[in-house]
Every structure is written in structure tokens, then in C-alpha cells.
Design an enzyme around this catalytic site. Structure first.
Site, PDB file in Angstrom:
ATOM      1  N   GLU A 134       0.847  -1.192   0.000  1.00 55.69           N
ATOM      2  CA  GLU A 134       0.000   0.000   0.000  1.00 55.69           C
ATOM      3  C   GLU A 134       0.882   1.242   0.000  1.00 55.69           C
ATOM      4  O   GLU A 134       1.780   1.382   0.834  1.00 55.69           O
ATOM      5  CB  GLU A 134      -0.921   0.000   1.220  1.00 55.69           C
ATOM      6  CG  GLU A 134      -1.638   1.304   1.499  1.00 55.69           C
ATOM      7  CD  GLU A 134      -2.457   1.817   0.320  1.00 55.69           C
ATOM      8  OE1 GLU A 134      -2.395   3.027   0.031  1.00 55.69           O
ATOM      9  OE2 GLU A 134      -3.148   1.004  -0.331  1.00 55.69           O
ATOM     10  N   ARG A 185     -16.005   3.761   4.189  1.00 60.79           N
ATOM     11  CA  ARG A 185     -15.099   2.860   3.491  1.00 60.79           C
ATOM     12  C   ARG A 185     -13.939   2.465   4.398  1.00 60.79           C
ATOM     13  O   ARG A 185     -13.504   1.312   4.398  1.00 60.79           O
ATOM     14  CB  ARG A 185     -14.580   3.546   2.227  1.00 60.79           C
ATOM     15  CG  ARG A 185     -13.605   2.723   1.405  1.00 60.79           C
ATOM     16  CD  ARG A 185     -13.192   3.488   0.158  1.00 60.79           C
ATOM     17  NE  ARG A 185     -12.241   2.750  -0.654  1.00 60.79           N
ATOM     18  CZ  ARG A 185     -10.919   2.786  -0.476  1.00 60.79           C
ATOM     19  NH1 ARG A 185     -10.404   3.531   0.506  1.00 60.79           N
ATOM     20  NH2 ARG A 185     -10.116   2.091  -1.257  1.00 60.79           N
ATOM     21  N   ARG A 208     -19.203  15.254 -12.121  1.00 60.86           N
ATOM     22  CA  ARG A 208     -18.370  15.336 -10.930  1.00 60.86           C
ATOM     23  C   ARG A 208     -19.258  15.126  -9.709  1.00 60.86           C
ATOM     24  O   ARG A 208     -20.487  15.229  -9.798  1.00 60.86           O
ATOM     25  CB  ARG A 208     -17.640  16.674 -10.843  1.00 60.86           C
ATOM     26  CG  ARG A 208     -18.545  17.895 -10.792  1.00 60.86           C
ATOM     27  CD  ARG A 208     -17.705  19.165 -10.694  1.00 60.86           C
ATOM     28  NE  ARG A 208     -18.527  20.378 -10.736  1.00 60.86           N
ATOM     29  CZ  ARG A 208     -18.055  21.600 -10.518  1.00 60.86           C
ATOM     30  NH1 ARG A 208     -16.758  21.764 -10.241  1.00 60.86           N
ATOM     31  NH2 ARG A 208     -18.859  22.651 -10.578  1.00 60.86           N
ATOM     32  N   GLY A 218     -17.816  -0.962  -5.087  1.00 58.67           N
ATOM     33  CA  GLY A 218     -17.111  -1.779  -4.105  1.00 58.67           C
ATOM     34  C   GLY A 218     -17.497  -3.241  -4.171  1.00 58.67           C
ATOM     35  O   GLY A 218     -16.654  -4.133  -4.017  1.00 58.67           O
TER      36      GLY A 218
END
Length: 756
Positions: A39, A113, A200, A326
């Protein structure tokens, strides 16, 4: 949970500690495949205001991995769904989110999240394999693997590299670079240019806002903009503000935004309504985090090359309006692991060619399904912002009137979702009445082509009737008023009663909404101008091929609203009485009056809703809480129609058309052209119509029972099935046999199929 024996000779380097990356790590661990996660950020769970909606297709995989309960504890299942105009006017309110939970076993839930990332990280069996601060800068292909180099100079080797590093994926670009160097991918430039943005979004989270209900999701539609607000656990609000950009932006000119841009962006939205009584400013003033970003969209053709493979947003980026980004990333992680697990069962040291073939299989298994969801997500974004002139009427008038059709579409999609094939399905997904449980049976059933071929004899009956029977309204002789004609008509109408009741039930069944079953009255009117002998078999044919058992995989789709189930027989009886009265008053002879009976389907189509309107409408609650509420009324309706048909059959036993001589005569005469009224007699003509229509009906019922046998839901053997229907046919006639078969089908479809 048992873990498959480790195979340290094969290793996956996962780039990106995203949801897809961490789910892939968990999945590989369960498959006994070594891995390491790199990561780039310094922490696995940054706070950027992002939320995630979990649907059953993602939740089921998380459940298999043993992390779902911990995630569920952080959420509160959603129930209510409100659709509003830009002026705050309510368009529709329903509990479709609760219905999704009833059908799938998993609630629709929203949470941060970063909370999902925290749970996945916490439950990782070996956290030393998840490294932060490892920003990947390049990938080098070796003779027997890959070498991944990080910005800090560290290097990691493995057999493949998996890019779970987001929409601006370094691994995807490295894959392209390698493919371009080798000349190995066709039309690579199409992928390089694939990303674009037409909208957007400002997304964020807020403290509880007075006026926004618990367990609710709000959507506001308006020209060029829309809102999505979700009230989660502890009344925390997750929200999205979508706005159309001035033109399409490609990767080279993709807009980026700073925090100061947010303040300017929200100005025109402050007084706009997110619910009937709450404006956006209430959310903005209570925000805890927010991010403004372009909504990138991309569907890439190439997901893999050599030892490179991508998943999640790095390879399928969709807009967030349907909340599946997701979940699709979780699906892709599971699908990739399934392919690697299958490869490991054949060899522990696969060649480059074997690895490449396996990764291509993964790509091919996901592309069609992913293209569909990306297209659907993009369409939802544009529909809610009224991008086309027809989007406004569709969003404000058509969709609200579609009932639970959107739930049907959603459930059909998630029922086909992949899971981890080498792990047992979680109990929650297989509990009573879930689509995942039912689909285990129905996926074994016949496909459309085989259904068409199996039902072809019904079209043969239609062809025979069209060429060999003349309409009953033509050339009515003076001797049509005879006892034989009267008995033939009575026998015919007695057997038509069950067909009419069944057709009315099917037209009211929830799973048949907007389907061929609702057109039954039109087939009756076709018979008015010609013959039910060829109109009704066509209805049987179309209804069969378009109504596989999977159509009723959700138990509430088998449900017939109780106010319709209770009134079906009464409406049919009144239809009969009205036409009898008309025949008496018009003083027609029996054969001429016979033509008026083709009006029965249209007549009952008017009477049935009228009768139902006087009864209590409980469907809204039944579809979630009691999807078998209709059974006692349906079985009673089938019993009454069967008894009525049986009584008329016994009463008219002597002139019954179901003797072997009559049936053989029809078979012999099919080669000789039309069976004309003048040469056979009026009662014989009625009997020929009778045989063709009811013969088709019996075959129709057997086809549906065949479906249930092929899916394993009907346990009785064919000897028992044919014996029961054949015995009923001999003793009480075809109408009673038909309705027995249909009642049998009803009981099997309604049977509880989950663990109980």
C-alpha cells in the site's frame, strides 16, 4: 474455517491496500496461496469522506471470509427508499430495500469505506504481509515471475502482480508498457483512451440531521444534478451531490479539485432539497469530511497481460449511483482467486503460459457482467440528472409505476454473482426463500432454446387448428339447436373454467408483471375472430418459454396478491353468468351463442380488478413478511374450478369428446384440410375445438412439471405424475386434470427450500 494447505512456491504481489486488494488477500489465504500487499499510503484506512454501500453480492463473499458479522455490527440495515423532485416533492416512497434483504438474506447497508478497510486489516491472519508506505514505481518481468520496485527502493518478487491500486493504477500502466514493448495486445490504444468523465461529485459524511429518517435512502432528481443521501447507523448521513460537467473530459484534461473548490461548488445547492423538508445546507453545516472529484468512467478491454492482472477500480470504474463499485471489486477478487485456486490444483509451479491462460479465463469470466453493470451505473447517473429529454418522464412517471421491477432486476443480477467456489456458501445466503438458495435449483433447469424446442408441439396444435378448423361463427345451420350441441358446449365451457381461472391467476402473479400472462384477454379476443383452438395454444407456448422457475426464484414473485387470489373464481363465475344472460336475452342458438364465449377473458379482465378492489390489499406486507399468504385462496380456487369442471364432465359423459374414436378421427382428418361445419355437424366442431385446446392445456401443465423435475424441486416420479393426471383425466375430464397439475406446480413453487 479450514484453510487449504499453503503452497509457498506460488506468490501473488498485490499492489494496493484497497477493498479489492484486502479481499483478494483474504481469499488467497483461504485458498492456500501466498501473497503480500503493498500500500502506497502510510496508513491502510485514510479518512477522505468516502462511504461504501454493501449489497448481497459483496456481502456473501465477505461472509465466506468470516468478516461480515464484524462489518454488519457497524451498520444499520436500510429499509425506506424515497424518490423526490428537485423541489422536494415526493415521487415515491417504498420499502424496496427491506424487500432486497428478504430476497437475498443480506441487508443493504452503508458505512465508511475506512471502516471496512479496518475490519479487513484487523482480521488478516498475518498482518506482516500488509505493508504501508510502499508506493510502487515499476514492475519488471522476470523469466519465472515479476519484480515489483517501490519508491523507497525496496523490491518484492512473486509469480504474478495484481493491480488493486485504484482508478489511476500504476500496475495497469506498467501492464500497458510491457504489452506495448512486446506488441502483445491488440487495440491497446482503445484502453489507453478509455477513461472519461461527464460528471463530478461532492461526497461526504455528516452528523445526524433532524428531519432525515433512520434506515432511509433519499434520491433527488433534477436537470443536470442529483442528490443521494443515506442515513446509516447512529443516524450518520452519507451523501453525494452529482453535477454534470461542461463536456466530456478525458484522462489528459481530467479536472482535479482542492478544498477551496468545494465551497464554491456547494453554493447553488445549499437551498435545494434532499428530502421533503430538509435542504442540503443542513448536511453541509454538519459535515465531518468531504471530497470533490470527477466521476471517472472506464470499461477496459484488457484486464491482464502475461503475469499482470488488474481488479477493482483499476480495471472497471463506474459511477457510484447504484452503489456497486465496491461490491464489484469484491466479486473480481473472488473470481480471480477461484481461477488461481483451480490452477493450483493442477500444478504448484505453473508455467508462464499456464498463468497467462488462467488470468485470461478470469478476464473473460468477468467482462460481460462488468460491462452490463458499468453501463447501468452510467445510465442511472444520467437518468437522475435528466440528461436526455425522455429521462425526466421516465424517472418521474415510468420508474415509480414499475413497482418492484427494479428490485427484480437487481436480484437477478446479484443471484448470478460469483462467490468463492472452494468455500461453502454461508448459511445466511441459503436461508429459507433467498434467491441464492433457489438459484441452486433453477440454474440446473432447461435453457431458453431447449424450452422452445420442448414446447414446439403447442405450435403444432396451433398450426393444425388454423388449417383444419373453421371459425365457429361461420355458416351456422338451422339444426344447431340440438341436445348434442348443448351438451358439447356445456362440456367445453366446463373445461374452459379452470383455464380461465389459471390464466387470471397468472396475470395477477407478481413475477409475471409486464409479461405475456397479462395479455390473456387478447388471446381470447383472437379466438372471437377465429378459434381458441389456435389462439390458446400460442398463449400456452409463450407463457411457458417466458416463465422458467427462475422467474419465481424470489418467493414473493410467486405470490399472487391475496385480493386477486380471493376473487378469481367469483370473477370467472360472474363472467360466465353475464355471457349466459346475454345469450338468453339475444335468443341465439347454441352454436351462434358459442362465439360469445370468446369474450369471457376480456369480460373477466374487467370484473376481476373490480371485485378485488373491494377486498383488503395486503401485498405490501405479504411480499416481505408472508409470501405464502395467497396459498389457501389459490388452492381453494383451483379446487372449485376443478370440481366445476369435473361435474360438467360427468354430466356430459355420453357426448364427451375425449373418447379414443374422436381423437383418432381428428388425427386422420388433419391431412384432409378444414373440418367443415357442414360435413361434421356442429357438436363435432365444438368437440374438435375442445380437444385441441384442452390437449394443449394438459401438455402445458406437463411442461411446467417437467421444469420442476429437471431442477430437482419436484420429487415425485413420472409414474406418479402421469398416473395422477391420467386418472383424473379419465374420471373427471381434462379440465380437472389440468387444474390438478397446476395446483401441484403451485405447491412445489411455494415449498420452503432453505434450511428449516
Amino acid at each position: 474455517m479450514a484453510v487449504i494447505e499453503k503452497r509457498p512456491d506460488f506468490k501473488v504481489v498485490i499492489v494496493g491496500g484497497s477493498i479489492s486488494g484486502l479481499v483478494l488477500a483474504h481469499s488467497l489465504h483461504q485458498a492456500g496461496i501466498d501473497y503480500i500487499v503493498l500500500e502506497g499510503r502510510n496508513r491502510i484506512d485514510p479518512q477522505i469522506g468516502a462511504s461504501i454501500g454493501l449489497f448481497s453480492n459483496g456481502s456473501r463473499i465477505l461472509d465466506q471470509l468470516g468478516v461480515y458479522k464484524s462489518i454488519l455490527d457497524l451498520t444499520e440495515p436500510l429499509v425506506w427508499y424515497d424518490m423526490l423532485t428537485g423541489q422536494g416533492d415526493l415521487v415515491r416512497r417504498d420499502d424496496s430495500l427491506r424487500l432486497i434483504e428478504a430476497r437475498t438474506g443480506y441487508p443493504v447497508a452503508f458505512l465508511e469505506r475506512r471502516q471496512v478497510l479496518q475490519v479487513l486489516h484487523k482480521h488478516t491472519p498475518d498482518q506482516s504481509k500488509i505493508l504501508t508506505g510502499k508506493k510502487v514505481v515499476s514492475v519488471r518481468t522476470l523469466a519465472d515471475g515479476v519484480e515489483v520496485q517501490c519508491k523507497d527502493g525496496s523490491k518484492f518478487t512473486g509469480d504474478i502482480v495484481a493491480g488493486a491500486d485504484g482508478v489511476y493504477s500504476r500496475i495497469r500502466r506498467e501492464m500497458w508498457r510491457q504489452a506495448k514493448s512486446d506488441g502483445g495486445l491488440k487495440h491497446l490504444e482503445d484502453d489507453v483512451k478509455a477513461m472519461s468523465a461527464d460528471y463530478r461529485c461532492l461526497y461526504g459524511m455528516s452528523y445526524p440531521v433532524p428531519g432525515l429518517r433512520k434506515k432511509s435512502l433519499y434520491r433527488t432528481f433534477n436537470k443536470d444534478w442529483s442528490f443521494l443521501v443515506v442515513v446509516g447507523k447512529d443516524e450518520c448521513c452519507f451523501w453525494f451531490v452529482f453535477e454534470k460537467l461542461n463536456g466530456t473530459h478525458k484522462l489528459s484534461n481530467m479536472p482535479t479539485y482542492t478544498e477551496s473548490d468545494q465551497a464554491e461548488f456547494v453554493k447553488p445547492f445549499m437551498k435545494r432539497y434532499v428530502s421533503q423538508g430538509v435542504a442540503f445546507e443542513a448536511l453541509w453545516h454538519r459535515k465531518t469530511a468531504a471530497t470533490l472529484a470527477a466521476l471517472e468512467e472506464a470499461q477496459y478491454n484488457h484486464w491482464t497481460y502475461g503475469r499482470f492482472v488488474c481488479l477493482g477500480d483499476s480495471i472497471h470504474k463506474m459511477t457510484p449511483n447504484i452503489g456497486q463499485g465496491g461490491n464489484w471489486a469484491i466479486e473480481s477478487a473472488a473470481a480471480l482467486t477461484n481461477k488461481l485456486h483451480s490452477l493450483m490444483k493442477t500444478t504448484r509451479q505453473p508455467t508462464t503460459e499456464q498463468i497467462s491462460d488462467t488470468l485470461i479465463e478470469y478476464e473473460q469470466s468477468r467482462q460481460v457482467r462488468t460491462k452490463e453493470v458499468c453501463t447501468t451505473a452510467g445510465f442511472a447517473t444520467r437518468l437522475e440528472a435528466f440528461e436526455k429529454f425522455w429521462h425526466r418522464p421516465m424517472a418521474l412517471y415510468v420508474v415509480p409505476l414499475a413497482g418492484d421491477m427494479l428490485v427484480d432486476v437487481h436480484c437477478q443480477s446479484v443471484a448470478e454473482a460469483p462467490k468463492l467456489d472452494f468455500l461453502p456458501p454461508p448459511e445466511l445466503s441459503l436461508k429459507q426463500d433467498t434467491i441464492f438458495q433457489a438459484v441452486q435449483f433453477d440454474q440446473q433447469g432447461p435453457h431458453l432454446v431447449s424450452r422452445v424446442l420442448r414446447a414446439t408441439p403447442l405450435l403444432a396444435l396451433c398450426f393444425a387448428a388454423f388449417h383444419c378448423l373453421e371459425p365457429t361463427g361461420s355458416a351456422v345451420p338451422a339444426n344447431a339447436d340440438t341436445e348434442a350441441v348443448r351438451l358439447a358446449m356445456l362440456s367445453y365451457l366446463g373445461d374452459f373454467f379452470p383455464i380461465q381461472v389459471i390464466a387470471m391467476v397468472e396475470s395477477a402473479r407478481r413475477g409475471n408483471s409486464m409479461g405475456i400472462a397479462g395479455l390473456w384477454p387478447l388471446f381470447g379476443l383472437t379466438g372471437y375472430w377465429g378459434s381458441t383452438g389456435y389462439a390458446v395454444p400460442v398463449y400456452f407456448f409463450l407463457q411457458y418459454i417466458l416463465s422458467p422457475p427462475s422467474r419465481y426464484a424470489a418467493s414473493d414473485n410467486r405470490l399472487v396478491p391475496t385480493h386477486y387470489a380471493r376473487s378469481a373464481v367469483a370473477a370467472t363465475g360472474v363472467g360466465y353468468l353475464l355471457l349466459v344472460a346475454y345469450g338468453v336475452l339475444s335468443q341465439q342458438n347454441y352454436l351462434a351463442g358459442y362465439a360469445y364465449w370468446y369474450l369471457l377473458p376480456a369480460c373477466t379482465a374487467v370484473v376481476h380488478p373490480l371485485f378485488a378492489s373491494f377486498l383488503t390489499h395486503t401485498t405490501f406486507a405479504d411480499r416481505v413478511q408472508n409470501p405464502r399468504a395467497d396459498m389457501k385462496y389459490l388452492l381453494l380456487s383451483y379446487a372449485i374450478s376443478g370440481v366445476f369442471s369435473g361435474i360438467t364432465h360427468v354430466y356430459t359423459w355420453a357426448p364427451s369428446p375425449w373418447g379414443l374414436g374422436n381423437i383418432l378421427l381428428i388425427a386422420a382428418r388433419l391431412r384432409q384440410g378444414a373440418l367443415l361445419l357442414e360435413e361434421m355437424g356442429p357438436e363435432k366442431l365444438i368437440q374438435r375445438h375442445h380437444i385441441l385446446m384442452l390437449g394443449g392445456g394438459l401438455f402445458w401443465a406437463l411442461l411446467h412439471l417437467w421444469d420442476l423435475k429437471s431442477t430437482g424441486r419436484l420429487k415425485a416420479g413420472w409414474f406418479k405424475v402421469l398416473g395422477a393426471l391420467g386418472g383424473m383425466l379419465v374420471m373427471f375430464g381434462p379440465g380437472t386434470a389440468l387444474v390438478l397439475g397446476w395446483a401441484w406446480r403451485e405447491v412445489v413453487l411455494a415449498r420452503k427450500t432453505g434450511p428449516h
